[in-house]
Design a protein around this motif. Structure first.
Motif, PDB file in Angstrom:
ATOM      1  N   PRO A 233      11.109  72.242 -35.406  1.00  0.00           N
ATOM      2  CA  PRO A 233      11.711  70.924 -35.167  1.00  0.00           C
ATOM      3  C   PRO A 233      13.207  71.055 -34.899  1.00  0.00           C
ATOM      4  O   PRO A 233      13.866  71.929 -35.458  1.00  0.00           O
ATOM      5  N   SER A 234      13.722  70.212 -34.053  1.00  0.00           N
ATOM      6  CA  SER A 234      15.161  70.216 -33.747  1.00  0.00           C
ATOM      7  C   SER A 234      15.570  68.827 -33.300  1.00  0.00           C
ATOM      8  O   SER A 234      15.222  68.396 -32.197  1.00  0.00           O
ATOM      9  N   LEU A 235      16.286  68.137 -34.165  1.00  0.00           N
ATOM     10  CA  LEU A 235      16.678  66.761 -33.875  1.00  0.00           C
ATOM     11  C   LEU A 235      17.757  66.730 -32.796  1.00  0.00           C
ATOM     12  O   LEU A 235      18.816  67.331 -32.945  1.00  0.00           O
ATOM     13  N   LYS A 236      17.503  66.029 -31.716  1.00  0.00           N
ATOM     14  CA  LYS A 236      18.455  65.930 -30.607  1.00  0.00           C
ATOM     15  C   LYS A 236      19.133  64.569 -30.536  1.00  0.00           C
ATOM     16  O   LYS A 236      20.177  64.419 -29.902  1.00  0.00           O
ATOM     17  N   GLY A 237      18.523  63.564 -31.149  1.00  0.00           N
ATOM     18  CA  GLY A 237      19.082  62.221 -31.084  1.00  0.00           C
ATOM     19  C   GLY A 237      18.750  61.439 -32.335  1.00  0.00           C
ATOM     20  O   GLY A 237      18.256  61.985 -33.332  1.00  0.00           O
ATOM     21  N   ALA A 238      19.016  60.138 -32.312  1.00  0.00           N
ATOM     22  CA  ALA A 238      18.749  59.282 -33.465  1.00  0.00           C
ATOM     23  C   ALA A 238      17.247  59.208 -33.733  1.00  0.00           C
ATOM     24  O   ALA A 238      16.435  59.149 -32.807  1.00  0.00           O
ATOM     25  N   GLU A 239      16.879  59.202 -35.024  1.00  0.00           N
ATOM     26  CA  GLU A 239      15.469  59.190 -35.418  1.00  0.00           C
ATOM     27  C   GLU A 239      15.346  58.600 -36.812  1.00  0.00           C
ATOM     28  O   GLU A 239      16.262  58.727 -37.635  1.00  0.00           O
ATOM     29  N   PHE A 240      14.203  57.955 -37.100  1.00  0.00           N
ATOM     30  CA  PHE A 240      13.986  57.366 -38.419  1.00  0.00           C
ATOM     31  C   PHE A 240      13.110  58.284 -39.261  1.00  0.00           C
ATOM     32  O   PHE A 240      12.067  58.760 -38.805  1.00  0.00           O
ATOM     33  N   ASP A 241      13.541  58.564 -40.497  1.00  0.00           N
ATOM     34  CA  ASP A 241      12.807  59.420 -41.430  1.00  0.00           C
ATOM     35  C   ASP A 241      12.086  58.525 -42.431  1.00  0.00           C
ATOM     36  O   ASP A 241      12.702  57.887 -43.274  1.00  0.00           O
ATOM     37  N   ARG A 242      10.749  58.498 -42.340  1.00  0.00           N
ATOM     38  CA  ARG A 242       9.976  57.604 -43.204  1.00  0.00           C
ATOM     39  C   ARG A 242       9.920  58.088 -44.643  1.00  0.00           C
ATOM     40  O   ARG A 242       9.838  57.276 -45.576  1.00  0.00           O
TER      41      ARG A 242
END
Length: 419
Positions: A233-242
């Protein structure tokens, strides 16, 4: 030259450790930390080193009463003979001279070839790869233990994963096949040296397509053949963590921390698993406010690296950011902190959440203490028969360093939740 000053050539004894680059911003923090913990002429035989006797003398004077006997060693980062003499005078070198890609190689080479243990606070993954390729055989032959990334990048991440996996083995009977690190909160400033290193990475990557490819590889500093078939996994932008109920943005230090954690896994014979996955991000909050902050942080980070990579705009960035030698004040360092959360999951679906916290500005007040304890751990805690080579904090210093950090450096490692 004063009576309490010794040159590397004149020193016939071997110090426990030497701080090289003691006049740098972090070097001064580190020097004060060691002085306040150990004094001069006590249980620790240490010295400070650099190219300017006058500046080193100023650093010593600023320490106050009791520091007059602290030895000053003269050595320039580009002088191979002086660095060889420096290595002959000590068992461990702690280096704060960056950007390391510009100034760090001669000292690593000298330590690797002379059998002297070494640690630093670099976060320059492309430079670490070059050092491993060029000098690991020398370090293995001489017995030198080389440990990069002993500051905020990457001790909290690397030992944070080590701690979580150790607790998972105890409580679950197995390690977690995936771990996610999330920066819940942090307060601290940037120094000019760190910004200079970040700009240099962007500059090199902008001119070298192969380097850009390397920087995108999460296993870029792992031993040859150490890869997973699972996509990392590699976060590139905004994301919501449930799981944590928060919005996320990319974490600037994740680019180096993830590589160090994967190398630690490899050097521990895949203790975390051959298909282990790991990533990092920063929590920006909940709701619309958290979402807006995540998008703003993502945009600002992208703009910084884009501008730093291009010549016509790089000079604008350099005008706006702190200069080398500048950084947060002692008051700002003391009021800083960090709070990191680690979420691990086993193959059987069990979950563990742990926390790592620090009581100072992460990049400077806390980094100075972490770097000092890493050097002391090399000097006193690592068995003499531990093989030479390029190690990581978790793979070489492991629980010995974790204990030092909790006892002396204001870090806390704890389990928050299991389910």
């Amino acid at each position: 030259m004063t009576d309490s000053t010794e040159t590397t050539q004149a020193s016939g004894k071997r110090h426990d450790l030497v701080v090289f680059g003691a006049t740098s911003f972090v070097g001064q923090i580190l020097t004060r930390y060691l002085f306040e913990r150990h004094g001069v002429g006590g249980d620790l035989d240490w010295a400070i080193a650099g190219r300017s006797e006058a500046k080193l003398s100023d650093v010593r004077t600023a320490l106050g009463d009791g520091a007059a006997g602290l030895p000053l060693l003269m050595a320039d980062a580009a002088d191979d003979d002086a660095l060889a003499d420096l290595c002959a005078s000590t068992r461990v070198v702690i280096s704060t001279v960056g950007p390391y890609a510009l100034y760090g190689e001669p000292l690593v080479r000298a330590c690797a070839r002379s059998g002297v243990d070494y640690c630093d606070l670099t976060g320059e993954v492309q430079w670490i790869r070059r050092m491993i390729e060029r000098y690991e055989d020398d370090a293995k032959a001489s017995g030198a233990r080389i440990v990069h990334c002993c500051g905020f990048d990457s001790i909290p991440s690397d030992l944070g994963v080590w701690f979580l996996q150790t607790q998972a083995e105890i409580q679950f009977g197995e390690t977690c096949e995936s771990v996610r690190m999330r920066v819940k909160a942090a307060k601290g400033g940037l120094s000019g040296g760190t910004v200079a290193s970040m700009i240099n990475i962007a500059k090199e990557a902008g001119a070298d397509p192969q380097l850009r490819k390397e920087l995108a590889n999460p296993f870029s500093i792992s031993p040859d053949g150490h890869r997973s078939t699972v996509r990392q996994p590699s976060l590139k932008g905004a994301e919501f963590d449930r799981t944590l109920n928060a919005w996320l943005a990319p974490f600037v230090m994740g680019a180096i921390n993830t590589r160090v954690v994967h190398r630690s896994n490899a050097l521990q014979d895949d203790r975390y698993g051959k298909e282990f996955t790991y990533d990092e991000a920063i929590m920006t909050g909940r709701g619309l406010k958290g979402r807006a902050a995540a998008y703003a942080m993502t945009g600002a980070l992208g703009a910084f690296f884009t501008a730093s990579a291009i010549g016509p705009t790089r000079w604008v960035v350099e005008k706006l950011v702190p200069k080398p030698g500048q950084g947060p004040s002692p008051e700002e360092q003391a009021s800083g902190f960090f709070d990191l959360r680690f979420v691990g999951r086993t193959g059987n679906g069990k979950t563990m959440i742990t926390r790592v916290t620090g009581d100072r500005d992460p990049g400077y007040g806390s980094t100075g203490k972490m770097l000092g304890e890493a050097g002391l751990c090399l000097a006193f805690d690592v068995p003499k028969d531990q093989p030479g080579g390029f190690w990581t904090p978790a793979s070489l210093l492991d629980g010995k360093l974790l204990e030092r950090l909790q006892n002396n450096a204001g870090l806390v490692f704890e389990v928050l939740e299991t389910r």
